[in-house]
Design a protein around this motif. Structure first.
Motif, PDB file in Angstrom:
ATOM      1  N   UNK A 186       0.821  -1.200   0.000  1.00  0.00           N
ATOM      2  CA  UNK A 186       0.000   0.000   0.000  1.00  0.00           C
ATOM      3  C   UNK A 186       0.859   1.256   0.000  1.00  0.00           C
ATOM      4  N   UNK A 187       0.276   2.320  -0.494  1.00  0.00           N
ATOM      5  CA  UNK A 187       0.937   3.625  -0.516  1.00  0.00           C
ATOM      6  C   UNK A 187       1.477   3.932   0.879  1.00  0.00           C
ATOM      7  N   UNK A 188       2.757   4.334   0.951  1.00  0.00           N
ATOM      8  CA  UNK A 188       3.368   4.713   2.215  1.00  0.00           C
ATOM      9  C   UNK A 188       3.997   3.568   2.989  1.00  0.00           C
ATOM     10  N   UNK A 189       3.701   2.310   2.636  1.00  0.00           N
ATOM     11  CA  UNK A 189       4.345   1.176   3.298  1.00  0.00           C
ATOM     12  C   UNK A 189       5.783   1.052   2.801  1.00  0.00           C
ATOM     13  N   UNK A 190       6.677   0.634   3.667  1.00  0.00           N
ATOM     14  CA  UNK A 190       8.076   0.471   3.278  1.00  0.00           C
ATOM     15  C   UNK A 190       8.287  -0.907   2.669  1.00  0.00           C
ATOM     16  N   UNK A 191       8.830  -0.916   1.470  1.00  0.00           N
ATOM     17  CA  UNK A 191       9.225  -2.157   0.807  1.00  0.00           C
ATOM     18  C   UNK A 191      10.700  -2.355   1.112  1.00  0.00           C
ATOM     19  N   UNK A 192      11.021  -3.464   1.732  1.00  0.00           N
ATOM     20  CA  UNK A 192      12.412  -3.818   2.025  1.00  0.00           C
ATOM     21  C   UNK A 192      12.607  -5.256   1.565  1.00  0.00           C
ATOM     22  N   UNK A 193      13.417  -5.436   0.530  1.00  0.00           N
ATOM     23  CA  UNK A 193      13.589  -6.768  -0.034  1.00  0.00           C
ATOM     24  C   UNK A 193      15.025  -6.970  -0.498  1.00  0.00           C
ATOM     25  N   UNK A 194      15.414  -8.218  -0.608  1.00  0.00           N
ATOM     26  CA  UNK A 194      16.730  -8.589  -1.125  1.00  0.00           C
ATOM     27  C   UNK A 194      16.524  -9.609  -2.238  1.00  0.00           C
ATOM     28  N   UNK A 195      17.373  -9.543  -3.254  1.00  0.00           N
ATOM     29  CA  UNK A 195      17.240 -10.470  -4.377  1.00  0.00           C
ATOM     30  C   UNK A 195      18.585 -10.617  -5.080  1.00  0.00           C
ATOM     31  N   UNK A 196      18.692 -11.652  -5.914  1.00  0.00           N
ATOM     32  CA  UNK A 196      19.900 -11.903  -6.698  1.00  0.00           C
ATOM     33  C   UNK A 196      19.748 -11.300  -8.082  1.00  0.00           C
TER      34      UNK A 196
END
Length: 155
Positions: free
Chosen positions: A102-112
């Motif tokens: 959702x708008x304003x939520x923090x996306x924190x991800x890791x990927x190769x």
């Protein structure tokens, strides 16, 4: 381990170095007209060890992500080399964690990033990454312009 971690609140038009080493240099800017809360990191900053790059991304989107289509435009030494389109989120059976954020939520991800295995010839690469919230490609909500300079041919 080679690499730098940048936490940056970007302003449009400002170029930021992602990483630099003896064989590689990567920087990027936003190519849309709005500032973004965005962090991106890649390690290692080299093609020499033939490993997969590990990437981390932190981003606070300014709209809900119910649909997400990305388009990559890649140029090598000024000549268009590739265009790739992919729908990552469609609202049904989405496999990526970013889908449904959702708008304003923090996306924190890791990927190769498996492209680090590719042998890139020496030269300048420009990669435009566009993100759209619709399939018709009318509603772009992010645009990044990556510049990659490969300083020596891969072995």
């Amino acid at each position: 381990m080679f690499g730098l971690f940048f936490l940056i609140l970007f302003t449009p038009g400002v170029s930021e170095f992602l990483c630099t080493s003896s064989d590689l240099e990567i920087s990027y800017t936003f190519c849309d007209s709005t500032a973004h809360a965005f962090t991106f990191n890649v390690t290692p900053c080299s093609f020499m060890n033939k490993s997969i790059w590990k990437a981390t991304l932190t981003w606070i989107p300014r709209s809900d992500i119910t649909f997400l289509k990305i388009i990559f435009h890649i140029w090598y030494n000024g000549v268009k080399a590739l265009q790739w389109k992919e729908v990552l989120c469609s609202g049904a059976d989405d496999e990526y964690s970013v889908c449904g954020m959702l708008k304003g939520e923090t996306i924190a991800t890791a990927f190769d990033i498996k492209g680090a295995r590719t042998k890139f010839p020496k030269g300048d690469y420009d990669v435009i990454l566009q993100a759209f919230s619709d399939d018709s490609e009318n509603n772009m909500f992010m645009c990044l312009n990556f510049t990659m300079t490969v300083k020596q041919d891969a072995f």
